[in-house]
Scaffold this active site. Structure first.
Site, mmCIF file in Angstrom:
data_model
loop_
_atom_site.group_PDB
_atom_site.id
_atom_site.type_symbol
_atom_site.label_atom_id
_atom_site.label_comp_id
_atom_site.label_asym_id
_atom_site.label_seq_id
_atom_site.Cartn_x
_atom_site.Cartn_y
_atom_site.Cartn_z
ATOM 1 C CD GLU A 192 2.952 -8.228 -5.125
ATOM 2 O OE1 GLU A 192 3.798 -8.909 -4.529
ATOM 3 O OE2 GLU A 192 2.603 -7.097 -4.746
ATOM 4 C CG HIS A 250 5.946 -5.499 -4.317
ATOM 5 N ND1 HIS A 250 4.660 -5.349 -3.849
ATOM 6 C CD2 HIS A 250 6.599 -4.361 -3.979
ATOM 7 C CE1 HIS A 250 4.539 -4.173 -3.258
ATOM 8 N NE2 HIS A 250 5.695 -3.556 -3.314
ATOM 9 C CE LYS A 301 -12.386 -9.847 -21.541
ATOM 10 N NZ LYS A 301 -13.651 -9.083 -21.619
ATOM 11 C CG ASP A 346 -16.758 -10.139 -20.363
ATOM 12 O OD1 ASP A 346 -15.820 -10.929 -20.595
ATOM 13 O OD2 ASP A 346 -16.592 -8.955 -20.056
ATOM 14 C CB CYS A 365 5.504 -4.127 0.368
ATOM 15 S SG CYS A 365 6.360 -2.577 0.121
ATOM 16 C CE1 TYR A 366 0.798 1.025 5.271
ATOM 17 C CE2 TYR A 366 -0.729 -0.832 5.305
ATOM 18 C CZ TYR A 366 -0.380 0.446 5.718
ATOM 19 O OH TYR A 366 -1.201 1.139 6.570
ATOM 20 N N GLY A 380 0.836 -1.193 0.000
ATOM 21 C CA GLY A 380 0.000 0.000 0.000
ATOM 22 C C GLY A 380 0.864 1.233 0.000
#
Ligand code: XMP
Length: 513
Positions: free
Chosen positions: A171, A169, A369, A227, A81-82, A54
């Protein structure tokens, strides 16, 4: 209770990326606001909790903080992190402003190879950092398991409590082995199996749909986009003929679009399909409309009118199905500096369910998606539908600058067809976000044979993007651009000039209107 990981969102721009990584491990996860109550968390019985990064400082007066009791739940926690700094702050360590911001690549040295987060990983890893604050003293009971050049607390653990923190991070793609770290957390530490697969999802979603709608009728507005198409196929599998799809031809579709939709859904899938050709009505309402916002409003309003009429013919339907996706339903955390909070709302026709007093069925609302695409394949939809490029609801109208009429629609439709055809023939169509033609209200002088011409200009818009929020123009090979240009000028009557749009978004948008 299904196995799941909860991500508490503290406003990181990467929160959705964390969710993607976990789902890539075939583990289900949900994103919840940082302020989620302990009762709600307990009720969900997650196998693990991840605290996102964050933009704030944990010690700032308005910092987003979790509810008390989070670290006493006895559920495995990974702070990123945060999130690591929260662990420090809440569990008795110390976090301070760093002397300089650590941003970009770093090298992580693992000090304790027995740490389950780094199982089967090399002793040195490339990681990606983005933080200003630093943990300067560790909370009691924790120990350092990895360090970087700039941080003695790059990875910390309290193994008995199963609480872990990473300053970097894992990710993001710039931490190449980050996926393995996340996999070690969700499988190794939280004990999740690989249960989140599309096959499994289809079964579960069908059961849920049947439980929700019983034997009531459901209607769905089919646009031919990914979709609504996948939602239609899924609902059809779940409830068969209780579903009727309404496909409105607004006269602003691409070439052959209505044939593809009618072929795939009507003939192959045998879905009940009500086809409404409202071309004349749309063109009448659009006559002389030049302002882009006005165009969108006219098209949206006319769509609702036509759709409502078509729905009445179907008889008493209680439900309206929509292909809403997960990113549309995640509440972004409104924290200053969080780009996710500024994402504009989608321009699609809202308000239908309220107006028609229908209840919503949204069977895709926990999917991203690319998961929707996998689901489409699982359900047997053709690649042409599942991997098609996005196409705006107001259709070709927003690609005709100035007034829309039959003649200009034909010019644009013909030019667009050539662009799509050439992109597919040359293996580019499925590689990029969008490729299309735009008709400019500009006529210029040219020469064809011995004749002087005075005709329209087509602009080519070819863009790369992750999510449509930002985009860059694609550097296609000159030969392919040349082919498209030659074909458009030779084959499309009314065009004597082709230009290439080389603007990025921002500041330009992808569509021209
Ligand atoms: P812009 O032009 O805002 O477009 O850069 C971003 C992405 O959204 C698509 N787009 C729409 N999609 N209804 C839609 O479903 C709309 O009214 C609409 N307008 C733009 C656009 O094609 C691009 O992918």
């Amino acid at each position: 209770m299904r196995e799941q990981i909860i991500i508490l969102d503290f406003g990181s721009q990467y929160t959705q990326v964390i969710a993607r990584r976990i789902r890539e491990c075939s583990v289900y996860c949900v994103i919840l606001p940082f302020s989620t109550s302990m009762d709600e968390l307990k009720a969900l019985q997650p196998n693990g909790i991840i605290l996102s990064g964050g933009p704030s400082s944990v010690y700032a007066p308005k910092a987003p903080l979790p509810q008390t009791g989070l670290f006493e739940l006895g559920i495995p926690i990974l702070g990123l992190c945060y999130g690591l700094q929260l662990i420090g702050q809440f569990m008795g360590g110390k976090v301070e402003a760093g002397t300089k911001r650590e941003y970009g690549k770093g090298s992580l040295n693992i000090k304790d190879e027995s740490c389950p987060l780094f199982r089967n990983l090399p002793a040195t890893l490339q990681v990606w950092n983005s933080h200003g604050d630093k943990m300067t003293a560790m909370p009691k009971g924790f120990k350092t398991v990895a360090v970087t050049e700039n941080s003695n607390f790059a990875a910390i653990e309290h193994r008995a409590k199963k609480i872990y923190g990473l300053q970097f991070h894992p990710e993001v793609a710039h931490t190449p082995l980050g996926r393995e770290i996340i996999a070690n957390f969700v499988h190794g530490i939280c004990g999740c199996g690989k249960n989140w697969t599309m096959r499994h999802y289809v079964e579960q979603a069908c059961e849920e749909i049947r439980a929700q709608v019983g034997d009531e009728k459901v209607i769905l507005g089919l646009s031919g986009g990914v979709d609504s198409s996948v939602a239609a196929a899924l609902l059809h599998k779940a409830i068969g003929d209780q579903l009727t799809c309404i496909f409105v031809n607004n006269g602003l579709l691409r070439a052959k679009e209505e044939d593809v939709v009618r072929q795939v859904f009507g003939r192959n899938f045998k879905i009940k399909l009500q086809y409404v050709d409202a071309t004349a009505l749309f063109l009448k309402k659009l006559k002389g409309v030049v302002d882009p916002e006005r165009k969108r409003k006219v098209i949206g309003g006319t769509f609702i009118e036509v759709f409502q009429k078509a729905a009445q013919k179907i008889g008493k339907a209680k439900y309206l199905a929509q292909g809403t996706l997960y990113p549309d339903v995640i509440e972004s955390v409104p924290i200053a500096g969080n780009p996710a909070a500024m994402i504009k709302s989608h321009h699609n026709v809202g308000g239908l369910p309220k107006k028609m007093k229908l209840k919503l069925v949204e069977p895709l609302k926990c999917l991203f998606k690319d998961e929707v695409r996998q689901l489409g394949i699982e359900l047997g939809l053709p690649k042409e539908i599942v991997h098609r490029q996005p196409f705006p609801g107001p259709g070709l109208a927003v690609r005709i600058l100035g007034a829309v009429d039959k003649g200009r629609l034909k010019i644009l439709r013909d030019a667009d067809w050539i662009v799509v055809e050439e992109m597919k023939l040359n293996d580019w169509y499925y590689k990029i976000w969008q490729s299309f033609a735009v008709l400019l209200p500009v006529r210029s002088v040219g020469v064809m044979g011995d004749e002087r011409t005075y005709e329209y200009t087509i602009a080519l818009r070819l863009v790369e993007s992750q999510d449509g929020m930002t985009a860059d123009w694609v550097k296609l090979p000159y030969e392919l651009l040349e082919k498209m240009s030659n074909r458009i000028i030779n084959e499309v009557k009314g065009v004597n000039r082709v230009c290439l749009d080389i603007s990025s978004k921002p500041p330009a948008t992808i569509e021209w209107e």
